[in-house]
Design an enzyme around this catalytic site. Sequence first.
Site, mmCIF file in Angstrom:
data_model
loop_
_atom_site.group_PDB
_atom_site.id
_atom_site.type_symbol
_atom_site.label_atom_id
_atom_site.label_comp_id
_atom_site.label_asym_id
_atom_site.label_seq_id
_atom_site.Cartn_x
_atom_site.Cartn_y
_atom_site.Cartn_z
ATOM 1 N N TYR A 252 0.966 -1.140 0.073
ATOM 2 C CA TYR A 252 0.153 0.018 0.252
ATOM 3 C C TYR A 252 0.872 1.231 -0.108
ATOM 4 C CZ TYR A 252 -3.250 3.762 1.559
ATOM 5 O OH TYR A 252 -3.929 4.947 1.672
ATOM 6 N N GLU B 165 -3.197 7.621 -4.413
ATOM 7 C CA GLU B 165 -3.173 6.453 -3.603
ATOM 8 C C GLU B 165 -2.916 5.111 -4.526
ATOM 9 O OE1 GLU B 165 -5.721 4.796 -0.140
ATOM 10 O OE2 GLU B 165 -6.520 3.829 -2.061
#
Length: 376
Positions: free
Chosen positions: A101, A189
């Site tokens: 992530y 992101e």
Amino acid sequence: MKIHEYQARDLFAQFEIPVAQGGVAQTSGEALEIARKLGFPVVIKAQVLVGGRGKAGGVKVVSQEAELVSEFNRIKALTIKGYTVDLILVAKAIDIQKEYYVAVTIDNIKGDVVIIISAEGGVEIEETAKTNPEKILKFYLQGEKTLDERRWALVAAQIFPDTRLQKSATSIIAKLVKLFFEKDCSLAEINPFAINGEGNLIAADAKVIIDDNALYRQEKVSQLRDLKYDDADELEAKDKGLSFVKLEGNVGCIVNGAGLAMGTMDAVNLLGGTPANFLDVGGSSNPEKVLNALKIILRNPDIKVILINIFGGITRCDDIATGILKALNQIKMPVPLVIRLTGTNEAIAKEMLAKAGLTTYSSMRQAVTEAVKLTK
Ligand code: GDP
Ligand code: MN
């Protein structure tokens, strides 16, 4: 402003962040055409501006044509968190070996841009934050607009197993930081930030949010807005020069100036009520704006009272009074109005409103107290 994954992927590609090849389809025919060019397996993904599409069944790897068509039709018929699916991304499937992530975002409390990174990707980061907070690392840019690679290297070393991946991650994340600043993002992101079958890092998802306040200088990006996700009232208010944000409460607020509007909402809360909206009619005094504000606020069925709070400086209280009277002529007011006026031309305004049978207050506390009382 949120943009769709297929649009965010285009931005990633512009900044040389690796993404799988693909295209977006409206029909299964279009999807087939894209898949044939790419070659199977492909991943098909619902393009909705909400997270957790995977969990909702909106993401599927398919390995042949019949499966593509049936899965396409299934996903097209889904409603994900209240939203129907208009477009589906078809991309070359990544043979995912591991999911990381990474995100660049703003830490409002520290007043700094932060990179959030974790070796536990794929799942929603909020989950990891709850269950394994120690598995999430944060790197502050400390006011810089580029990645300080020497300082960053210590973080990369904790996340990625070898120097090759550390280097490649660093190069990709530096590009993500560049995109973040150049496109005025509040979030950029990648989740999952995946290792593919060749052992290379690639963005398997793309999420970008652009700061609405910067859209004036992001002409190209601002055209990507999907109006389906905007509140119709908020859009209309913007068009009419009002800053309006809908909230959950029942005290409709019409205020001049953003600071006073915030203060008014605080006062409503402190005195036991709940504001139904933030609304700033702006600094100038245009009677038309008061009329438009009342019309928009009154569409909300929760409203029990409307509180007008004006601190007259450049705004003239008599202009506001004119707007109120004009509105009362045009619309039947279904809820009581509580009006507080003070400052420029206050006396004139109060006389105008008194003639129409309206009570006014000079004290904000009195007006807010009265408005809250009327909701009970
Ligand atoms: P989200 O659930 O809305 O965040 O959608 P994602 O695009 O992140 O997809 C959800 C999950 O589907 C990912 O975490 C992956 O596990 C899986 N996924 C997405 N794309 C691919 C792909 O190309 N190949 C494989 N094998 N899995 C994928
Ligand atoms: Mn994702």
